[in-house]
Design an enzyme around this catalytic site. Structure first.
Site, mmCIF file in Angstrom:
data_model
loop_
_atom_site.group_PDB
_atom_site.id
_atom_site.type_symbol
_atom_site.label_atom_id
_atom_site.label_comp_id
_atom_site.label_asym_id
_atom_site.label_seq_id
_atom_site.Cartn_x
_atom_site.Cartn_y
_atom_site.Cartn_z
ATOM 1 N N ARG A 44 -13.444 -17.342 -6.781
ATOM 2 C CA ARG A 44 -13.930 -16.408 -7.794
ATOM 3 C C ARG A 44 -13.224 -16.652 -9.129
ATOM 4 N NH1 ARG A 44 -12.936 -11.016 -4.368
ATOM 5 N NH2 ARG A 44 -11.234 -12.351 -3.634
ATOM 6 N N TYR A 87 -6.626 -7.510 -8.973
ATOM 7 C CA TYR A 87 -6.223 -6.887 -7.715
ATOM 8 C C TYR A 87 -4.757 -7.221 -7.466
ATOM 9 C CZ TYR A 87 -11.120 -6.010 -6.460
ATOM 10 O OH TYR A 87 -12.412 -5.558 -6.424
ATOM 11 N N GLU A 120 -7.616 -2.002 -7.670
ATOM 12 C CA GLU A 120 -7.855 -1.183 -6.479
ATOM 13 C C GLU A 120 -7.363 0.243 -6.597
ATOM 14 O OE1 GLU A 120 -3.817 -3.099 -5.672
ATOM 15 O OE2 GLU A 120 -5.726 -3.732 -6.551
ATOM 16 N N ASP A 143 -14.577 7.806 11.942
ATOM 17 C CA ASP A 143 -13.785 8.253 10.798
ATOM 18 C C ASP A 143 -13.218 9.630 11.138
ATOM 19 O OD1 ASP A 143 -13.932 7.229 7.546
ATOM 20 O OD2 ASP A 143 -13.107 9.215 7.936
ATOM 21 N N VAL A 191 -10.527 -5.979 7.709
ATOM 22 C CA VAL A 191 -10.823 -5.948 6.279
ATOM 23 C C VAL A 191 -9.704 -5.238 5.515
ATOM 24 C CG1 VAL A 191 -12.553 -5.350 4.538
ATOM 25 C CG2 VAL A 191 -13.281 -5.918 6.859
ATOM 26 N N ILE A 243 -6.627 -5.815 5.701
ATOM 27 C CA ILE A 243 -5.425 -6.648 5.716
ATOM 28 C C ILE A 243 -4.740 -6.696 4.356
ATOM 29 C CG2 ILE A 243 -6.615 -8.829 5.228
ATOM 30 C CD1 ILE A 243 -3.732 -8.294 7.768
ATOM 31 N N ASP A 244 -5.498 -6.566 3.255
ATOM 32 C CA ASP A 244 -4.889 -6.547 1.922
ATOM 33 C C ASP A 244 -3.850 -5.438 1.797
ATOM 34 O OD1 ASP A 244 -5.920 -8.665 0.410
ATOM 35 O OD2 ASP A 244 -7.811 -7.642 0.121
#
Length: 383
Positions: A25, A104, A128, A208, A277, A279-280
């Site tokens: 990107r 980010y 974020e 959730d 997802v 993991i960040d």
């Protein structure tokens, strides 16, 4: 007296080429460069920075950018650096006092990055943690949409037996039941994952702890997706029977909660796949660790783990344009007014400030890292 539409001074915006593993990107697309130029700003783009999205240096020049020979020149000259992924160690050394970094960051699980940003003296604004009046995360949402949709196709691939998976087709076929997909988190990532999984014909369980989020999912999907409150007992039950589990939990700025523990793995089906997802932000699975597009999976107790931290980088053209649609108004706001005035005027943009004047300025980031917290306005006054 008529007010000039833009300030008399210009900001020099820098766009380096991304260097994270298999990250294709780019911080600004040519169309975003043209928007910045129309506001009177100058943009310097590292040569071949747009190669991953098939955007040439000539396209950037036509949009009004200057092409730099290397990243050193971009970092040395630009007042604001616009990126996609967190600066790598070699890039952090190039940041300087008074410079603005807009990208980010995901600092909660990354103390080394936080230490370097604090030492740099730069103002680091994280996509974020920028908020919206409705309480959403407008700059995280487009990549969450991409990652959520990708998570199912990635899970489907690694469920194939040659990839180490159980050998299950998520869609099933007549006479053979479809695969079961359990999604932990009904936010943007989770609902986009549910959209794709349900479209493929899989059995989908969306979990959730927010009744309101589950109600929204019922309205959106109807009976195609089963919604379940994420009580610990129910998480354990559904994960044990799943073929694909997607970790989609998020606490803005903080570490993700560990929803699947090591002790749960022996109860799962051999060859099941975990796609993290989250993991960040440290990961939603206790056994997760960061992987790369070049080496994306590992196995523990017969369970395939996928932990690539820049999933949308695999579809860079879609991702870069989706991200720029969201980020360019904020880039222009910072450039038009200067970062201090822009953040002073907007509480929501100010929530994006993670580091300034050598201080950590986001409470959740400070808590996760065990560092002292300094309110953003206080740090801005000292910068």
């Amino acid at each position: 007296m008529l007010r000039a539409p833009f300030p008399e001074w210009l900001m020099l915006i820098g766009v380096p080429k991304e260097i994270k593993n298999n990250e294709y990107r780019v911080g600004l697309t040519p169309s975003s460069v043209r928007e910045a130029a129309s506001h009177g700003h100058r943009v310097i783009v590292e040569t071949n920075a747009g190669e991953g999205i098939r955007a040439t240096d000539d396209e950037y020049r036509a949009a009004g950018a200057e092409i730099a020979a290397n990243a050193d020149e971009v970092f040395a000259r630009a007042e604001m650096i616009v990126k996609v992924k967190e600066p790598q160690a070699i890039e952090r050394k190039k940041l300087r006092l008074g410079q603005v970094l807009f990208t980010y960051l995901h600092l909660a699980p990354d103390p080394e990055q936080a230490k370097d940003l604090v030492a740099s003296g730069a103002a680091a604004i994280a996509y974020e943690t920028v908020t919206s009046p409705s309480g959403g995360l407008p700059l995280l949402a487009p990549m969450s949409e991409v990652a959520g949709r990708m998570s199912v196709q990635i899970g489907a691939r690694f469920l194939e037996r040659p990839q180490g998976g159980r050998g299950v087709l998520l869609a099933g076929v007549p006479g053979v039941a479809p695969g079961k997909v359990v999604i932990l988190g009904a936010g943007v990532v989770g609902t986009n994952a549910a959209y794709v999984a349900a479209g493929m014909g899989a059995e989908v369980i969306l979990m959730d702890r927010s009744p309101e989020a589950l109600r929204r999912a019922v309205v959106q999907f109807g009976p195609r997706v089963k919604t379940v409150y994420a009580a610990r007992e129910l998480v354990e039950e559904h994960v044990a029977n799943a073929h694909l589990v997607i970790g989609a939990a998020l606490v803005p700025g903080a570490l993700a909660p560990k929803l699947v523990t090591r002790a749960m793995l022996p109860r799962m089906k051999r060859g099941a796949v975990l796609v993290d997802v989250s993991i960040d932000q440290g990961g939603a699975f206790e056994t997760s660790r960061v992987t790369t597009h070049g080496d994306p999976v590992f196995e523990i107790d017969g369970i395939v783990h996928y932990g690539v931290a820049n999933m949308p980088g695999a579809v860079p053209r879609t991702s870069a344009f989706a991200l720029n649609n969201a980020t360019i108004p904020y880039v222009l706001e910072i450039a038009d007014r200067g970062w201090k005035e822009a953040l002073a005027r907007s509480e929501h943009l100010r929530n994006g400030l993670n580091v300034a004047a050598g201080k950590v300025t986001h409470p959740k980031v400070a808590e996760a890292l065990g560092l002292a917290y300094t309110p953003a306005l206080e740090a801005m006054a000292a910068a």
